[in-house]
Design a protein around this motif. Structure first.
Motif, PDB file in Angstrom:
ATOM      1  N   LEU B  93      53.362  51.579  42.385  1.00 16.86           N
ATOM      2  CA  LEU B  93      54.517  52.359  41.934  1.00 16.86           C
ATOM      3  C   LEU B  93      54.602  52.356  40.414  1.00 16.86           C
ATOM      4  O   LEU B  93      55.023  53.322  39.805  1.00 16.86           O
ATOM      5  CB  LEU B  93      55.803  51.782  42.521  1.00 16.86           C
ATOM      6  CG  LEU B  93      56.098  52.169  43.960  1.00 16.86           C
ATOM      7  CD1 LEU B  93      57.410  51.578  44.398  1.00 16.86           C
ATOM      8  CD2 LEU B  93      56.139  53.682  44.109  1.00 16.86           C
ATOM      9  N   ASN B 124      58.077  50.091  34.822  1.00  9.83           N
ATOM     10  CA  ASN B 124      57.344  48.913  34.349  1.00  9.83           C
ATOM     11  C   ASN B 124      57.400  47.744  35.307  1.00  9.83           C
ATOM     12  O   ASN B 124      57.093  46.635  34.921  1.00  9.83           O
ATOM     13  CB  ASN B 124      57.948  48.489  33.006  1.00  9.83           C
ATOM     14  CG  ASN B 124      56.952  47.752  32.174  1.00  9.83           C
ATOM     15  OD1 ASN B 124      55.781  48.085  32.200  1.00  9.83           O
ATOM     16  ND2 ASN B 124      57.410  46.737  31.460  1.00  9.83           N
ATOM     17  N   PHE B 125      57.838  47.989  36.532  1.00 11.37           N
ATOM     18  CA  PHE B 125      57.944  46.795  37.348  1.00 11.37           C
ATOM     19  C   PHE B 125      56.633  46.472  38.047  1.00 11.37           C
ATOM     20  O   PHE B 125      55.763  47.287  38.236  1.00 11.37           O
ATOM     21  CB  PHE B 125      59.116  46.822  38.312  1.00 11.37           C
ATOM     22  CG  PHE B 125      59.127  47.929  39.322  1.00 11.37           C
ATOM     23  CD1 PHE B 125      60.236  48.093  40.114  1.00 11.37           C
ATOM     24  CD2 PHE B 125      58.073  48.802  39.477  1.00 11.37           C
ATOM     25  CE1 PHE B 125      60.280  49.090  41.053  1.00 11.37           C
ATOM     26  CE2 PHE B 125      58.118  49.792  40.421  1.00 11.37           C
ATOM     27  CZ  PHE B 125      59.231  49.944  41.199  1.00 11.37           C
ATOM     28  N   LYS B 126      56.486  45.190  38.363  1.00  4.30           N
ATOM     29  CA  LYS B 126      55.218  44.708  38.916  1.00  4.30           C
ATOM     30  C   LYS B 126      55.262  44.778  40.435  1.00  4.30           C
ATOM     31  O   LYS B 126      56.278  44.503  41.051  1.00  4.30           O
ATOM     32  CB  LYS B 126      54.988  43.246  38.510  1.00  4.30           C
ATOM     33  CG  LYS B 126      55.312  42.948  37.063  1.00  4.30           C
ATOM     34  CD  LYS B 126      54.214  43.430  36.158  1.00  4.30           C
ATOM     35  CE  LYS B 126      54.378  42.934  34.739  1.00  4.30           C
ATOM     36  NZ  LYS B 126      55.566  43.386  34.081  1.00  4.30           N
ATOM     37  N   LEU B 127      54.133  45.151  41.006  1.00  2.75           N
ATOM     38  CA  LEU B 127      54.032  45.125  42.467  1.00  2.75           C
ATOM     39  C   LEU B 127      52.955  44.149  42.892  1.00  2.75           C
ATOM     40  O   LEU B 127      51.974  44.011  42.226  1.00  2.75           O
ATOM     41  CB  LEU B 127      53.685  46.517  42.991  1.00  2.75           C
ATOM     42  CG  LEU B 127      54.829  47.511  43.038  1.00  2.75           C
ATOM     43  CD1 LEU B 127      54.323  48.854  43.516  1.00  2.75           C
ATOM     44  CD2 LEU B 127      55.933  47.024  43.951  1.00  2.75           C
TER      45      LEU B 127
END
Lengths: 289, 127
Positions: B93, B124-127
């Motif tokens: 994402l 900018n979020f981590k998956l």
């Protein structure tokens, strides 16, 4: 018999006030938060930042770097009007983005992209207020930002819901920072609780988003493929409330025609995002107790 | 002329000498006197042309920074289909949202700088 019809018609006409139709149309048109949000988008002001500052901005929003007001106060102040217009818009309970689903995949959803930017500017603005000792203002901004983030998903597809989830998570992180930094008063905590309260356990209506996602008219689908898509849609919605059905859904997607597989977002990813938001909401509610 | 044999004829020809040409006598035509105002008009026209050229090519004062590149003014607008394709095909994402980043126009930002709104539009979020 004819007399009865005429009398009925007269009674019917007299029961409906002449201006009511117009009034019904005016209320939803004027009282639409989405219109205020578009005004806020128009008020957004850009600033030039270096690559390093761009990385730092993302790190601040991730919660992995501290906010430096000296660097970003100009950006925050320049966008005061935009975020305040947005905050006023959140007072309107109705939000209809008016997506033209009849256009199918070509329906414009530019508001989602703009919302992501405005929501993040709002978090920076709240940090700016916190750093300058305006805790009331920061709490008001964060509460408005939560309502705005929720509205971003309103009537949209899964994509809009994922952006809304990201914005909500960013605001929740900012709330945690405000709690850690500012010794918020009971009234301030109550305002944040009040903003989170309508979100419920899941935060967003994931099922409706998925339903709309699959209802977007897709060109060139034959009857059999359309039927398969409808079955997958139902199963996808079920998985969001019952994750144990995920393997069955994945099997259905894997055996669907390639044409469909290219259209269906990864359900495992959607499920993980939904769970992540629920966890963050739960933790923040605990902190605000 | 008597008929001569070859040697006599050759000697006869050798008697000829090139004659230096006289200077060309050209009678100078009296030119009509140009009226004084014609020179003035010609000079004025030249000066006017020069002024136009200078004004046209003069270095312009530094422009104020052009209108910032606002979010969403990217040439390719976001549609349901494009957003869905990003969700389906992006490895994460984070990458899907990064695809949405607004590219600042080269002339709109000073060298070494980029649009703040572009930076903020990147998921900018981590998956």
């Amino acid at each position: 018999m004819k007399v009865v019809r005429v009398v009925s018609l007269i009674l019917l006409c007299s029961a409906v006030p002449p201006g009511s139709t117009i009034a019904q149309q005016n209320v939803p048109l004027g009282q639409n938060a989405a219109l205020r949000y578009w005004s806020a988008f128009a008020e957004m002001q850009d600033s030039a930042v270096s690559d390093q500052q761009a990385r730092e901005l993302n790190a601040i929003l991730d919660g992995t770097a501290p906010y430096d007001d000296l660097k970003y106060r100009e950006l925050a102040e320049k966008n005061r009007a935009a975020v305040e217009t947005m905050a006023r818009g959140t007072a309107i309970p109705n939000c209809d983005w008016g997506v033209d689903y009849a256009l199918g995949p070509d329906a414009p959803v530019e508001y989602v992209r703009k919302s992501l930017t405005l929501g993040r500017l709002n978090v920076l603005y709240a940090f700016h207020l916190l750093q300058n000792g305006d805790k009331d203002g920061a709490v008001r901004s964060l509460a408005a930002g939560v309502r705005f983030s929720h509205d971003v998903a309103n009537g949209g597809t899964l994509f809009a819901t994922l952006v809304a989830k990201n914005l909500l998570a960013t605001h929740i992180r900012a709330m945690a920072f405000a709690l850690h930094l500012g010794n918020l008063s009971a009234a301030q905590k109550s305002e944040l609780q009040k903003a989170l309260s309508p979100l419920g356990t899941d935060g967003l209506d994931w099922q409706s988003a998925v339903k709309r996602e699959f209802e977007v008219p897709m060109p060139r689908l034959d009857a059999k493929t359309s039927s398969t898509l409808a079955q997958i849609s139902t199963a996808y919605q079920s998985v969001l409330s019952d994750p144990s059905a995920l393997p069955k859904l994945q099997q259905m997607i894997a055996s669907a025609p390639q044409q469909l597989r290219d259209l269906i977002p990864n359900p495992q990813r959607a499920l993980a995002e939904k769970q992540d938001l629920a966890d963050q909401l739960g933790q923040m509610r605990s902190l605000l107790q | 002329m008597p008929i001569l044999d070859d040697e006599q004829f050759e000697r006869y020809l050798k008697e000829f000498r090139p004659v230096a040409p006289e200077s060309l006598q050209i009678q100078e035509q009296p030119s009509p006197a140009r009226p004084h105002f014609a020179y003035l008009a010609w000079a004025a026209a030249c000066v006017a042309l020069l002024l136009v050229f200078v004004l046209w090519h003069r270095p312009r004062p530094a422009q104020p920074p052009s209108a910032p590149q606002l979010a969403g003014s990217q040439s390719q607008s976001l549609t349901i289909g494009r957003a869905n394709a990003l969700l389906v095909h992006a490895p994460s994402l984070r990458e899907a949202f990064n695809e949405l980043s607004f590219q600042p126009q080269p002339a709109s930002q000073p060298e070494g700088k980029k649009s703040a709104l572009a930076a903020l539009s990147k998921e900018n979020f981590k998956l």
